[in-house]
Write a protein that holds these residues in place. Structure first.
Motif, PDB file in Angstrom:
ATOM      1  N   MET A 232     -21.597  59.159 -25.275  1.00 28.49           N
ATOM      2  CA  MET A 232     -21.368  58.432 -26.530  1.00 28.49           C
ATOM      3  C   MET A 232     -20.087  57.612 -26.474  1.00 28.49           C
ATOM      4  N   THR A 233     -19.824  56.967 -25.345  1.00 30.85           N
ATOM      5  CA  THR A 233     -18.626  56.147 -25.226  1.00 30.85           C
ATOM      6  C   THR A 233     -18.933  54.701 -25.600  1.00 30.85           C
ATOM      7  N   PRO A 234     -17.953  53.978 -26.136  1.00 27.84           N
ATOM      8  CA  PRO A 234     -18.145  52.528 -26.329  1.00 27.84           C
ATOM      9  C   PRO A 234     -18.181  51.845 -24.974  1.00 27.84           C
ATOM     10  N   LEU A 235     -18.688  50.625 -24.933  1.00 24.30           N
ATOM     11  CA  LEU A 235     -18.711  49.854 -23.696  1.00 24.30           C
ATOM     12  C   LEU A 235     -17.411  49.077 -23.563  1.00 24.30           C
ATOM     13  N   THR A 236     -16.655  49.391 -22.531  1.00 19.09           N
ATOM     14  CA  THR A 236     -15.420  48.679 -22.202  1.00 19.09           C
ATOM     15  C   THR A 236     -15.413  48.452 -20.690  1.00 19.09           C
ATOM     16  N   ASN A 237     -14.385  47.763 -20.202  1.00 13.09           N
ATOM     17  CA  ASN A 237     -14.257  47.592 -18.755  1.00 13.09           C
ATOM     18  C   ASN A 237     -14.162  48.940 -18.048  1.00 13.09           C
ATOM     19  N   GLU A 238     -13.533  49.908 -18.718  1.00 13.81           N
ATOM     20  CA  GLU A 238     -13.338  51.224 -18.117  1.00 13.81           C
ATOM     21  C   GLU A 238     -14.611  52.065 -18.123  1.00 13.81           C
ATOM     22  N   THR A 239     -15.509  51.837 -19.091  1.00 18.06           N
ATOM     23  CA  THR A 239     -16.707  52.676 -19.190  1.00 18.06           C
ATOM     24  C   THR A 239     -17.960  52.035 -18.592  1.00 18.06           C
ATOM     25  N   TYR A 240     -17.847  50.816 -18.093  1.00 19.30           N
ATOM     26  CA  TYR A 240     -18.995  50.176 -17.438  1.00 19.30           C
ATOM     27  C   TYR A 240     -19.425  51.028 -16.247  1.00 19.30           C
ATOM     28  N   HIS A 241     -20.699  51.435 -16.207  1.00 19.71           N
ATOM     29  CA  HIS A 241     -21.242  52.302 -15.161  1.00 19.71           C
ATOM     30  C   HIS A 241     -20.401  53.572 -14.994  1.00 19.71           C
ATOM     31  N   LEU A 242     -19.943  54.103 -16.100  1.00 23.26           N
ATOM     32  CA  LEU A 242     -19.184  55.359 -16.057  1.00 23.26           C
ATOM     33  C   LEU A 242     -20.006  56.470 -15.405  1.00 23.26           C
ATOM     34  N   ILE A 243     -21.315  56.466 -15.679  1.00 21.44           N
ATOM     35  CA  ILE A 243     -22.202  57.462 -15.085  1.00 21.44           C
ATOM     36  C   ILE A 243     -23.060  56.787 -14.022  1.00 21.44           C
ATOM     37  N   GLY A 244     -22.839  57.196 -12.783  1.00 19.16           N
ATOM     38  CA  GLY A 244     -23.569  56.614 -11.661  1.00 19.16           C
ATOM     39  C   GLY A 244     -24.034  57.699 -10.701  1.00 19.16           C
ATOM     40  N   GLU A 245     -24.274  57.313  -9.459  1.00 21.87           N
ATOM     41  CA  GLU A 245     -24.840  58.248  -8.473  1.00 21.87           C
ATOM     42  C   GLU A 245     -23.977  59.499  -8.309  1.00 21.87           C
ATOM     43  N   ARG A 246     -22.676  59.310  -8.186  1.00 19.95           N
ATOM     44  CA  ARG A 246     -21.781  60.458  -8.001  1.00 19.95           C
ATOM     45  C   ARG A 246     -21.863  61.411  -9.177  1.00 19.95           C
ATOM     46  N   GLU A 247     -21.914  60.854 -10.386  1.00 17.16           N
ATOM     47  CA  GLU A 247     -21.941  61.688 -11.586  1.00 17.16           C
ATOM     48  C   GLU A 247     -23.260  62.438 -11.717  1.00 17.16           C
ATOM     49  N   PHE A 248     -24.376  61.787 -11.386  1.00 19.33           N
ATOM     50  CA  PHE A 248     -25.664  62.486 -11.440  1.00 19.33           C
ATOM     51  C   PHE A 248     -25.728  63.599 -10.392  1.00 19.33           C
ATOM     52  N   ASP A 249     -25.090  63.371  -9.247  1.00 18.73           N
ATOM     53  CA  ASP A 249     -25.061  64.399  -8.207  1.00 18.73           C
ATOM     54  C   ASP A 249     -24.284  65.641  -8.652  1.00 18.73           C
ATOM     55  N   LEU A 250     -23.355  65.472  -9.580  1.00 15.28           N
ATOM     56  CA  LEU A 250     -22.575  66.609 -10.077  1.00 15.28           C
ATOM     57  C   LEU A 250     -23.357  67.461 -11.078  1.00 15.28           C
TER      58      LEU A 250
ATOM     59  N   GLN B 258     -30.076  52.184 -12.090  1.00 12.31           N
ATOM     60  CA  GLN B 258     -30.778  52.510 -10.842  1.00 12.31           C
ATOM     61  C   GLN B 258     -30.446  53.923 -10.394  1.00 12.31           C
ATOM     62  N   ALA B 259     -29.202  54.333 -10.582  1.00 15.06           N
ATOM     63  CA  ALA B 259     -28.810  55.704 -10.235  1.00 15.06           C
ATOM     64  C   ALA B 259     -29.523  56.713 -11.134  1.00 15.06           C
ATOM     65  N   LEU B 260     -29.705  56.375 -12.400  1.00 13.51           N
ATOM     66  CA  LEU B 260     -30.453  57.238 -13.316  1.00 13.51           C
ATOM     67  C   LEU B 260     -31.905  57.356 -12.867  1.00 13.51           C
ATOM     68  N   ILE B 261     -32.524  56.233 -12.522  1.00 13.89           N
ATOM     69  CA  ILE B 261     -33.916  56.242 -12.069  1.00 13.89           C
ATOM     70  C   ILE B 261     -34.067  57.131 -10.840  1.00 13.89           C
ATOM     71  N   THR B 262     -33.158  56.986  -9.884  1.00 14.35           N
ATOM     72  CA  THR B 262     -33.213  57.796  -8.660  1.00 14.35           C
ATOM     73  C   THR B 262     -33.051  59.277  -8.980  1.00 14.35           C
ATOM     74  N   ALA B 263     -32.114  59.597  -9.876  1.00 15.68           N
ATOM     75  CA  ALA B 263     -31.876  60.995 -10.245  1.00 15.68           C
ATOM     76  C   ALA B 263     -33.117  61.624 -10.872  1.00 15.68           C
ATOM     77  N   LEU B 264     -33.841  60.850 -11.664  1.00 13.34           N
ATOM     78  CA  LEU B 264     -35.062  61.356 -12.301  1.00 13.34           C
ATOM     79  C   LEU B 264     -36.209  61.439 -11.296  1.00 13.34           C
ATOM     80  N   GLN B 265     -36.350  60.423 -10.469  1.00 13.91           N
ATOM     81  CA  GLN B 265     -37.434  60.410  -9.471  1.00 13.91           C
ATOM     82  C   GLN B 265     -37.287  61.549  -8.467  1.00 13.91           C
TER      83      GLN B 265
END
Length: 328
Positions: A213-231, A250-257
């Motif tokens: 539930m973060t706002p979109l900023t330069n810092e939060t762009y792609h905050l959750i990616g492959e590394r985060e899904f792996d955790l 794309q990282a979300l799609i891969t994590a679900l697939q």
């Protein structure tokens, strides 16, 4: 501002609004409104805004090009809690007020988040289709089982007002343990809901349900990616009701697939409306909604009225209550 019509400020309404809100604006402003189908084209907005003092807007990009076309513009009022459509520096450079509509939608969005959590964990949409397509011809088996929400651990990334409304529901409605990650500690949330502060890494690793539930900023762009899904746990359910660009899709799609995570509930996407060919739409373990976080009749009406009052207040020379923080 009542009296001679020519003395009223001129505003443009770029979104459909409830009749009651339009009647309120009529009392204070002279206005035109978009009456076409769908989103107002940028070239139309640029033409209509040229002689306007104010703009009531939902998500159109407010950038230097638009502001240069509107020399009289004094305020842009978003019918939204988010304002990533604002070019803050361009607004500052022209001393134009930008407002949003916080507080009004907090509970409505929190309700939807729990709807996504329950739907994804208990496979409600998937099994609704299973019944409606005539596949339910015998007693269900283990392959149809889902996950419990109650007494699970909820991780909230972004403990703002909506995050706290989610925490309240989780604690008192579902007896959940709450972890959270935020730029700043929220001692009130810790005291009220037993929320435990942790690093992003810790929250992702330990949570059964993860709500972004973060706002979109330069810092939060792609905050959750492959590394985060792996955790995340293989049994984790990921929910995004913030902004689509905060997640590497794309990282979300891969994590679900690849079943790195159990399921997801998504209300926002990197591109909206989502492309029909997007692989997310082919996956059974994701619930996909068309960005309806605040979309109830009551809440959208309240948001529009709040935005209208922000607009009128600013055009009357007073300080509106909901100036976005970067412009205060």
């Amino acid at each position: 501002m009542k009296g001679d019509e020519s003395m009223k400020p001129k505003v443009y309404i770029a979104e459909p609004i409830p009749k009651a809100v339009e009647e309120y604006i009529t009392q204070h402003c002279e206005y035109e409104k978009w009456q076409g189908e769908g989103k107002i084209p940028k070239e139309v907005l640029l033409e209509k805004i040229r002689d306007k003092d104010g703009l009531l807007n939902f998500g159109s990009k407010i950038d230097g090009t638009l502001l240069e076309a509107a020399p009289n513009l004094k305020v842009v009022s978003n019918i939204s809690v988010g304002y990533d459509n604002f070019d803050i520096e361009a607004l500052k450079a022209r001393n134009i007020i930008g407002t949003n509509t916080p507080y009004v939608l907090d509970d409505t969005v929190a309700d939807l988040i729990f709807g996504l959590m329950l739907s994804a964990a208990r496979r409600i949409c998937e099994l609704d289709s299973y019944v409606k397509t005539g596949q339910w011809d015998r007693e269900i088996s283990k392959e149809h089982f889902g996950l419990d929400v109650h007494h699970a651990t909820l991780g909230i990334i972004g403990m703002g007002r909506i995050g706290e409304a989610v925490a309240k529901r989780a604690k008192f409605g579902f007896d959940m343990d709450i972890l959270y990650y935020n730029r700043n500690r929220k001692k009130d949330a810790e005291a009220a809901y037993g929320a435990v502060y942790g690093s992003l890494h810790e929250v992702l690793q330990k949570s059964d349900f993860i709500v972004l539930m973060t706002p979109l900023t330069n810092e939060t762009y792609h905050l959750i990616g492959e590394r985060e899904f792996d955790l995340m746990k293989e049994t984790a359910v990921f929910i995004n009701a913030s902004r689509g660009q905060t997640v590497d899709e794309q990282a979300l799609i891969t994590a679900l697939q690849e079943r790195k995570i159990y399921a997801a509930g998504i209300d926002t996407y990197e591109k909206e409306p989502i492309d029909i060919s997007n692989p997310l739409l082919q996956l059974k373990n994701v619930v996909t909604l068309p960005h309806i976080g605040s979309a109830t009749l009551k809440t959208r009406c309240n948001m529009a009225m709040t935005a209208a009052k922000n607009l009128v207040t600013a055009l009357s020379g007073e300080i509106p209550p909901h100036i976005v923080k970067e412009l205060k």
